[in-house]
Write a protein that holds these residues in place. Structure first.
Motif, PDB file in Angstrom:
ATOM      1  N   SER A 168       0.827  -1.204   0.000  1.00 24.11           N
ATOM      2  CA  SER A 168       0.000   0.000   0.000  1.00 24.11           C
ATOM      3  C   SER A 168       0.864   1.258   0.000  1.00 24.11           C
ATOM      4  N   ASN A 169       1.906   1.261   0.816  1.00 24.17           N
ATOM      5  CA  ASN A 169       2.788   2.421   0.867  1.00 24.17           C
ATOM      6  C   ASN A 169       3.552   2.610  -0.439  1.00 24.17           C
ATOM      7  N   THR A 221      -3.170   4.257   4.184  1.00 17.54           N
ATOM      8  CA  THR A 221      -2.895   2.822   4.299  1.00 17.54           C
ATOM      9  C   THR A 221      -3.645   2.263   5.492  1.00 17.54           C
ATOM     10  N   ASP A 241       0.005   6.967   6.786  1.00 17.30           N
ATOM     11  CA  ASP A 241       0.226   5.545   7.033  1.00 17.30           C
ATOM     12  C   ASP A 241      -0.517   5.172   8.313  1.00 17.30           C
ATOM     13  N   HIS A 251       0.362  11.580   2.373  1.00 21.13           N
ATOM     14  CA  HIS A 251       0.008  10.173   2.605  1.00 21.13           C
ATOM     15  C   HIS A 251      -0.013   9.900   4.096  1.00 21.13           C
ATOM     16  N   SER A 291      -4.005   9.882   0.435  1.00 26.75           N
ATOM     17  CA  SER A 291      -4.077   8.419   0.456  1.00 26.75           C
ATOM     18  C   SER A 291      -3.887   7.943   1.890  1.00 26.75           C
ATOM     19  N   LEU A 337      -5.645   0.166   0.439  1.00 24.74           N
ATOM     20  CA  LEU A 337      -5.117   1.504   0.159  1.00 24.74           C
ATOM     21  C   LEU A 337      -6.290   2.351  -0.306  1.00 24.74           C
ATOM     22  N   ALA A 353       1.117   4.123  -2.812  1.00 24.71           N
ATOM     23  CA  ALA A 353       0.870   5.524  -2.466  1.00 24.71           C
ATOM     24  C   ALA A 353       2.013   6.414  -2.940  1.00 24.71           C
TER      25      ALA A 353
END
Length: 505
Positions: free
Chosen positions: A163-164, A313, A286, A284, A311, A329, A167
């Motif tokens: 997912s990261n 995660t 996380d 982003h 975004s 995600l 992103a």
């Protein structure tokens, strides 16, 4: 031309006869699991790595693919039994090492159904209902995070690391396209006249560094944003670094932590979002672990502003009681997923099929063939419901607070800080003059080798800037009781005192 029949060992699970065979084999597997469960005396058998290797060496003999096949029930006995015996029992109150919550019974049954049906999400004909379920689960989770489900998008992934990576890919592509007029996946980074950089706090998850490396940006182009005394990113410092960025650099992403795996720290998301927007940078969040707070009205405020990130995660196999992998995600604007949909193949997305609605999800993921993991997520959440999910999150948080209070009262234990979520960091302070780092490392290994307790460890810098080893309790089983936690800590203290008295650092 005739071809030889595969023989009686080939039994497709989804046929009538195959399903009857599955029923029999599942009962056999459950018998094995119950037998192993009854024999357990701790979260893992004693023996440590050598014991596990020896057990494997006794079982994993002969070829992986023998000339002649073997009866299925015998294979279950040969492989499932030792697999279960040497698995970490994540339902045991002393299994406190990792982010592996115990999954529900109904979810385990769902995994079986998913395996029998073996749907995929890359093309419509590979999983018609699975595709609709996947889209629905993504939309509802986007709504839970605070996104507009009509504009948001996302995809299920194998885990937070992927997912990261995705992103950071979208951040690179979207921001550079806006600032240069060209997508880097067309001309590559070498065609740019500026070097992309990514801003993130010290101690960000290693998967961000790996993603930056894989994307060709390079670790040297990570700009570290200073933290305040609580370990949160300082927004003013992020703003300053973006403002003072050299002319030959271009910032593509600002990565915020929304529930760190060690301390549960959440960076100041509202302020960071405003800064990111002003500088034209992708934000982003996380929240792989921290997203569990979204299920609790009591703790949801910790993630204030997460809906402002571009975004997010989310790992429901960490703090959502769904088995791995159950990762998502989420993207504030679905069009950013264009990074993964530029090379459709004729066999998967012909124009006339697309116009007729035969649309797969190969263009929104790094994966082509992809399991229908949305099914187990939907079953888990529908079964539990919001009230129970909230109670489970709050119970785990309460257990963490209880453990922290107990640790703080023990003269030989040092609590790092009060836990905002469910991770508790502490260490034993030896009296024999041993190095505390080496002592706690040895203590952890001893407890695991003896099969008594499974603990995690980490390095954390204190107020003096010195990084030290701390042990970590990860509390994700809401059925664990305070008395069981006390027993774990009593056992740890007894083992540490014995080690301390023996002068073994």
């Amino acid at each position: 031309m005739s071809t030889p029949a595969p023989g009686p060992l080939f039994r497709p699970a989804g046929t009538h006869d195959g399903l009857e065979s599955v029923r029999t084999l599942v009962n056999s597997a459950i018998d094995i699991l119950q037998e192993v469960s009854a024999q357990r005396s701790g979260p893992v058998p004693p023996g440590g790595p050598e014991g596990a290797r020896n057990a494997a060496a006794q079982v994993l003999t002969g070829p992986l693919l023998p000339e002649d096949g073997t009866d299925a029930e015998q294979v279950l006995l040969d492989l499932v039994r030792p697999y279960a015996q040497w698995s970490a029992d994540i339902t045991h109150p002393a299994a406190l090492a990792r982010m592996q919550p115990p999954p529900l019974d109904v979810t385990a049954a769902t995994e079986l159904a998913a395996a029998v049906l073996n749907q995929s999400l890359h093309a419509w004909e590979s999983g018609p209902f699975a595709l609709e379920l996947d889209r629905w689960v993504v939309a509802r989770l986007a709504e839970l995070a605070g996104y507009d489900p009509e504009e948001a998008g996302g995809t299920l992934t194998p885990g937070g690391s992927v997912s990261n990576l995705m992103a950071m890919t979208m951040a690179r592509d979207t921001v550079l396209a806006e600032k240069t007029g060209a997508y880097p996946f067309q001309g590559g980074l070498r065609a740019l006249d500026k070097t992309p950089v990514v801003l993130c706090p010290e101690g960000v998850h290693f998967s961000i560094e790996r993603a930056v490396r894989l994307l060709g940006i390079g670790e040297d182009n990570i700009v570290t944003v200073p933290l305040d005394k609580s370990g949160r990113m300082i927004p003013e410092e992020a703003d300053r670094l973006l403002t003072e960025l050299p002319e030959d650099k271009v910032a593509v992403a600002l990565v915020a932590v929304a529930g760190s795996t060690d301390l549960g720290i959440v960076d100041p998301l509202p302020q960071l979002a405003e800064i990111a927007r002003r500088h034209g940078v992708w934000l982003h969040a996380d929240a792989a672990y921290g997203a569990g707070a979204l299920f609790s009205p009591k703790l949801r405020g910790l993630l204030e502003g997460v809906e402002l990130a571009d975004s997010i995660t989310v790992d429901l196999h960490k703090f959502g009681w769904s088995p791995a992998s159950s990762a998502v995600l989420l993207v504030r604007r679905a069009e950013a997923l264009v990074s993964f949909g530029l090379q459709p193949t004729t066999c998967l997305s012909a124009d006339d099929d697309t116009c007729a609605g035969y649309i797969g999800l190969q263009g929104s993921s790094l994966q082509t063939t992809r399991r229908a993991d949305a099914l187990k997520i939907a079953v888990t959440m529908r079964t539990l419901g919001a009230t129970t999910m909230a109670a489970m999150v709050d119970a785990c948080h309460g257990l963490a607070r209880y453990a922290a209070d107990r640790i703080a009262r023990e003269p030989r234990l040092e609590l790092f800080t009060e836990p905002p979520l469910t991770a508790v960091l502490f260490r034993y302070l030896p009296q024999d003059g041993s190095d505390p780092d080496a002592f706690n490392g040895r203590l952890r290994r001893r407890l695991m080798e003896e099969g008594r307790t499974l603990l995690a460890r980490t390095h954390i810098a204190g107020d003096d800037g010195v990084s030290r080893v701390y042990l970590k309790l990860m509390l994700l089983n809401p059925e664990t009781t305070p008395a069981q936690l006390d027993a774990v800590l009593d056992d740890l203290l007894a083992a540490a005192a014995e080690q301390d008295g023996a002068g073994q650092g």
